[in-house]
Enzyme design. Sequence first.
Site, PDB file in Angstrom:
ATOM      1  N   LYS A   1      -3.946  24.422  -3.131  1.00 28.32           N
ATOM      2  CA  LYS A   1      -4.362  24.308  -4.086  1.00 28.32           C
ATOM      3  C   LYS A   1      -3.025  25.603  -4.182  1.00 28.32           C
ATOM      4  CE  LYS A   1      -6.047  24.290  -8.035  1.00 28.32           C
ATOM      5  NZ  LYS A   1      -4.251  23.734  -8.569  1.00 28.32           N
TER       6      LYS A   1
ATOM      7  N   LYS B   1       2.220  25.971  -2.080  1.00 25.63           N
ATOM      8  CA  LYS B   1       2.759  26.223  -3.470  1.00 25.63           C
ATOM      9  C   LYS B   1       3.648  24.971  -3.078  1.00 25.63           C
ATOM     10  CE  LYS B   1       3.683  28.634  -7.169  1.00 25.63           C
ATOM     11  NZ  LYS B   1       2.292  29.772  -7.416  1.00 25.63           N
TER      12      LYS B   1
ATOM     13  N   GLN C   1      -0.383  33.302  -2.011  1.00 30.65           N
ATOM     14  CA  GLN C   1      -2.074  32.180  -3.316  1.00 30.65           C
ATOM     15  C   GLN C   1      -2.926  32.035  -2.419  1.00 30.65           C
ATOM     16  OE1 GLN C   1      -0.459  30.500  -6.121  1.00 30.65           O
ATOM     17  NE2 GLN C   1      -2.444  30.356  -6.292  1.00 30.65           N
TER      18      GLN C   1
ATOM     19  N   LYS D   1      -4.984  35.155  -3.377  1.00 29.94           N
ATOM     20  CA  LYS D   1      -5.326  34.990  -3.854  1.00 29.94           C
ATOM     21  C   LYS D   1      -6.298  34.522  -4.702  1.00 29.94           C
ATOM     22  CE  LYS D   1      -1.771  34.807  -7.526  1.00 29.94           C
ATOM     23  NZ  LYS D   1      -0.699  33.559  -8.062  1.00 29.94           N
TER      24      LYS D   1
ATOM     25  N   GLY E   1       0.461  24.036 -12.323  1.00 28.59           N
ATOM     26  CA  GLY E   1       2.142  24.465 -12.734  1.00 28.59           C
ATOM     27  C   GLY E   1       2.464  25.784 -12.883  1.00 28.59           C
ATOM     28  N   ASP E   2       3.647  26.250 -12.359  1.00 23.79           N
ATOM     29  CA  ASP E   2       4.150  27.966 -12.685  1.00 23.79           C
ATOM     30  C   ASP E   2       5.385  27.979 -13.117  1.00 23.79           C
ATOM     31  OD1 ASP E   2       3.796  30.268 -10.653  1.00 23.79           O
ATOM     32  OD2 ASP E   2       5.525  29.928 -10.745  1.00 23.79           O
TER      33      ASP E   2
ATOM     34  N   SER F   1      -8.205  26.560 -12.592  1.00 26.83           N
ATOM     35  CA  SER F   1      -7.753  25.385 -12.222  1.00 26.83           C
ATOM     36  C   SER F   1      -8.960  25.003 -11.308  1.00 26.83           C
ATOM     37  CB  SER F   1      -6.953  25.714 -11.350  1.00 26.83           C
ATOM     38  OG  SER F   1      -5.359  25.361 -11.802  1.00 26.83           O
TER      39      SER F   1
ATOM     40  N   THR G   1      -4.723  32.107 -16.914  1.00 29.28           N
ATOM     41  CA  THR G   1      -3.530  33.734 -16.518  1.00 29.28           C
ATOM     42  C   THR G   1      -3.383  34.799 -17.444  1.00 29.28           C
ATOM     43  OG1 THR G   1      -2.415  31.845 -15.149  1.00 29.28           O
ATOM     44  CG2 THR G   1      -1.786  34.457 -14.862  1.00 29.28           C
TER      45      THR G   1
ATOM     46  N   ASN H   1       4.393  30.803 -19.875  1.00 26.15           N
ATOM     47  CA  ASN H   1       2.866  30.788 -20.572  1.00 26.15           C
ATOM     48  C   ASN H   1       1.883  32.700 -20.569  1.00 26.15           C
ATOM     49  OD1 ASN H   1       0.158  29.758 -18.137  1.00 26.15           O
ATOM     50  ND2 ASN H   1       0.259  29.012 -20.292  1.00 26.15           N
TER      51      ASN H   1
END
Length: 444
Positions: A89, A125, A110, A113, A164-165, A376, A208, A239
């Site tokens: 993810k 990622k 990630q 996290k 997204g990123d 998410s 976020t 964002n």
Amino acid sequence: MEYISELKKKILSRDKSEPEFIQATSEVLDSLSLVLNDHPEYIKSGVVERLIEPERQIIFRVPWVDDAGIVRVNRGYRVEFNSAIGPYKGGLRFHSSVNLGIIKFLGFEQVFKNALTGLPMGGGKGGSDFDPHGKSDGEIMRFCQSFMSELYRHIGQFKDVPAGDIGVGAREIGFLFGQYKRLANEYSGVLTGKGLSYGGSLLRTEATGYGLLYFLKAMCDDHGFDLKDRIAIISGSGNVAIYAAYKAKELGLRVVAMSDSSGYIYDPQGLDIDLIKEIKEVKRERIKTYLDTYKDVQYHEGSKDIWKIKCDVALPCATQNEMDLEDAKELVLNGVKAVCEGANMPLSNEAANYLVRSRVLYGPAKAANAGGVAVSGLEMSQNSLRLSWDKDEVDLKLQSIMNNIYQNVSKTAQKYGDGDNLIIGANIAGFLKVAEAMRLQGVV
Ligand code: NDP
Ligand code: 2IT
């Protein structure tokens, strides 16, 4: 610890062309030397060696045709880093600077996290060196369709769930989802950050930035530092930065400066966040055009000097390594009380360690910006249940997750050393969860 030094040497020789990956792994490995003496079973089962090597790395060609009819070719990536506690993810980044090392560092971060959120998600990622700036909607759509034409065979709701990123927001997720659905002939929660009309979660857009402020508040409350009427600086205006700014204002902070990759705006009276959202999110223009409305506001070319402004709270929300040791020293000289990372690895390791040594309250990215991927995870749950929770319900869950993350990393930091060093707290707490799952699943 000898074992850790050897692993660092191995990364330095094997991944020498990936400075960001070296940076991210080196910080985590330094923290792990504090915990491995208590856990020889993780050394024996090779957990750490396995953690620093992605399970799978996919690199692919992304050909597309621009509006002038010219064929362009970009490079696409998906690094499936670790699936010990759930499907891979993590977001997709479209930015000209993207390369394998950057995607690997993001995927590595990630893993930890996602573990900290308490939700069953592994880490991954992806992205491309495609630059969305100045592209038409048609070009963005054709690029996304071509990107997904390769990616779709590698992902799935139980395999790998991108989101997204940088450079990938609601518009791109829509195009990517449409193409996945067409190719896979399947309607599933294979992406998160979807539009509300086709399976997205309320509050994912805000998550976020809001989560960052919930984390900041938990950390500051714990240290008796009241955020009301404090001055904040937020880098970026995408964002994460925009919704961090909204929540900051709601909590009584005054946001005086924000930036994009061209420069920063500064107004000691506080910025108009609605206007920044309109400029960056709707019109996709430069932040400089803020001055068309507010003529007396200062604009400075180049975004780096933003850290020279005096503030109580600094929230780097743009990109990796946007704050170095000199910037951190300047902030400390100017009396900064708290720094929380909205972006991934926005501070160099030297800058982060300097803040901790200077007793600045410092929230590392893995913990502080986990609100996005947490929602998410909630979007995946809602998709599986085939229902949608209302905004208050998602918000309460997000607040509870961010508070739990703070408590967990703070307690872990106390147990393994310095109670205020959340770098070691986040690294060790994330590690322990993933390591145990890896050990129990054997050498895979
Ligand atoms: P966006 O694309 O929405 O916004 C990125 C912002 O950062 C823009 O203002 C952009 O300026 C600026 N920026 C990007 N690259 C650079 C650079 N090299 N130098 C200076 N400024 C730069 O991305 P997000 O807000 O989603 O992401 C920001 C950070 O937050 C990233 O580090 C990302 O990994 C991290 N993050 C994102 C999450 C999410 O849910 N989206 C979750 C957790 C972390 P310009 O407009 O000029 O390009
Ligand atoms: O860095 C991040 O946590 C993200 N870009 C969000 C990932 C996600 O899957 O929501």
